[in-house]
Design an enzyme around this catalytic site. Structure first.
Site, PDB file in Angstrom:
ATOM      1  CG  ASN A 125      -1.885   1.297   1.326  1.00 42.61           C
ATOM      2  OD1 ASN A 125      -1.635   2.108   0.349  1.00 42.61           O
ATOM      3  ND2 ASN A 125      -2.353   1.351   2.609  1.00 42.61           N
ATOM      4  CE  LYS A 159       0.139   2.979   4.788  1.00 42.62           C
ATOM      5  NZ  LYS A 159       0.070   3.197   6.118  1.00 42.62           N
ATOM      6  CG  HIS A 217      -5.644   1.681   5.283  1.00 47.42           C
ATOM      7  ND1 HIS A 217      -4.981   2.739   6.249  1.00 47.42           N
ATOM      8  CD2 HIS A 217      -4.616   1.068   5.147  1.00 47.42           C
ATOM      9  CE1 HIS A 217      -3.884   2.527   6.433  1.00 47.42           C
ATOM     10  NE2 HIS A 217      -3.492   1.453   5.896  1.00 47.42           N
ATOM     11  CD  GLU A 263      -2.673   5.335   6.916  1.00 50.48           C
ATOM     12  OE1 GLU A 263      -2.901   5.594   5.538  1.00 50.48           O
ATOM     13  OE2 GLU A 263      -1.758   4.946   7.380  1.00 50.48           O
ATOM     14  CD  GLU A 308      -3.206  -2.702   7.150  1.00 50.32           C
ATOM     15  OE1 GLU A 308      -1.993  -2.854   6.669  1.00 50.32           O
ATOM     16  OE2 GLU A 308      -3.739  -1.525   7.087  1.00 50.32           O
ATOM     17  N   GLY A 314       2.864   2.406  10.764  1.00 50.07           N
ATOM     18  CA  GLY A 314       3.672   3.435  10.677  1.00 50.07           C
ATOM     19  C   GLY A 314       4.500   3.825  11.782  1.00 50.07           C
ATOM     20  CB  SER A 339       5.619  -1.834  11.782  1.00 49.39           C
ATOM     21  OG  SER A 339       5.270  -0.410  12.138  1.00 49.39           O
TER      22      SER A 339
HETATM   23  P1  13P Z   1       3.406   0.531   7.530  1.00 48.75           P
HETATM   24  O1  13P Z   1       3.805  -1.053   7.096  1.00 48.75           O
HETATM   25  O2  13P Z   1       4.032   1.586   7.179  1.00 48.75           O
HETATM   26  O3  13P Z   1       3.225   0.262   9.230  1.00 48.75           O
HETATM   27  O4  13P Z   1       2.119   0.476   6.961  1.00 48.75           O
HETATM   28  C1  13P Z   1       1.047  -0.433   7.369  1.00 48.75           C
HETATM   29  C2  13P Z   1      -0.320  -0.102   6.351  1.00 48.75           C
HETATM   30  O5  13P Z   1      -0.880   0.562   6.795  1.00 48.75           O
HETATM   31  C3  13P Z   1      -0.503  -0.930   5.072  1.00 48.75           C
HETATM   32  O6  13P Z   1      -1.801  -0.658   4.585  1.00 48.75           O
END
Ligand code: 13P
Length: 249
Positions: free
Chosen positions: A9, A11, A94, A96, A166, A172, A212
């Site tokens: 992903n 982003k 997601h 976010e 997740e 992150g 992560s």
């Molecule tokens: P990270 O791997 O940067 O923690 O992000 C995970 C994520 O949100 C994948 O959709």
């Protein structure tokens, strides 16, 4: 049949040149036969990504979509538009999108419905917050998140659904769920799917872990019997790291 899947992903990262360079690097690696790879670039890079990846084993997904097929929704993109350029997979739910753009269960249900009607594959994300985990409510929260969204759909609607657990506190942050925390939750997710539907669906749905995941922790996480792959954020922006994760199975 359950797939091993590693999805990146991206982003809101990678402009046109960066997309080209990253995808060309990914293409140069040998991909294990039994692993599916998906990348999810921004809307503006989807078309270019499809062209660059044509004839390879790497699939392309969108990071979001609107539930409506067309109309007065400024700034939005529909399933029909994605399908029209050849994108057949989409990430929905997601954390976010849930937190920054206030996507409610109702919005997510409508998006899932629209994606299913358009015959799109869905990578459906969900996960508990740190406070939920600290107060021991994580199982309950995950049960609630699935019960109020995907569990409203019939078994036949699940044909193209991939789950991505997740935990929000691991996204992150550099702090990943321990391999046993990930395995324990994935096994719980299969249990509640089996209770709601049946064993067969529970066994066959792919459940990815996200949060992560890095080359140095992935091997232990992927050892979990119920962990079918990963949804990778930061580490998917670097070809070497992403392919190290792909090769960790
Ligand atoms: P990270 O791997 O940067 O923690 O992000 C995970 C994520 O949100 C994948 O959709």
């Amino acid at each position: 049949m359950k797939n091993k899947i590693v999805a990146g992903n991206w982003k809101m990262n990678n402009n046109k040149e960066q997309t080209k360079s990253l995808l060309n690097k990914l293409k140069s690696y040998k991909i294990p036969d039994d692993v599916r790879i998906i990348v999810a670039p921004s809307f503006t890079q989807l078309d270019q990504s499809l062209q660059i990846l044509k004839g390879t084993k790497i699939g392309v997904a969108a990071q979001n979509m609107n539930a409506a097929s067309s109309g007065a929704f400024t700034g939005e993109v529909s399933a029909e538009m994605l399908k029209g350029i050849g994108v057949n997979s989409v990430i929905i739910g997601h954390s976010e999108r849930r937190s920054l753009y206030h996507e409610s269960d109702e919005i997510l249900i409508n998006k899932v419905k629209s994606a299913i009607e358009s015959n799109m594959e869905i990578i459906f994300c969900f996960g508990e917050e740190l406070d939920d985990r600290k107060s021991g409510l994580h199982f309950e929260i995950i049960n609630k998140q699935l019960s109020s969204t995907l569990f409203n759909f019939s078994e036949s609607d699940w044909k193209k659904i991939i789950l991505a657990y997740e935990p929000v506190w691991a996204i992150g942050t550099g702090e990943t769920a321990s391999p046993s925390q990930a395995q324990e939750m994935h096994s719980y997710i299969r249990k509640i799917i089996s209770n709601r539907y049946n064993d067969n669906l529970a066994k066959n749905v792919s459940i990815l872990y996200g949060g992560s995941v890095k080359p140095n922790n992935v091997e232990e996480i992927f050892k979990g019997l119920d962990v079918d792959g990963g949804l990778i954020g930061g580490a998917s922006l670097n070809a070497e790291d992403f392919m190290a994760i792909v090769n960790a199975f």
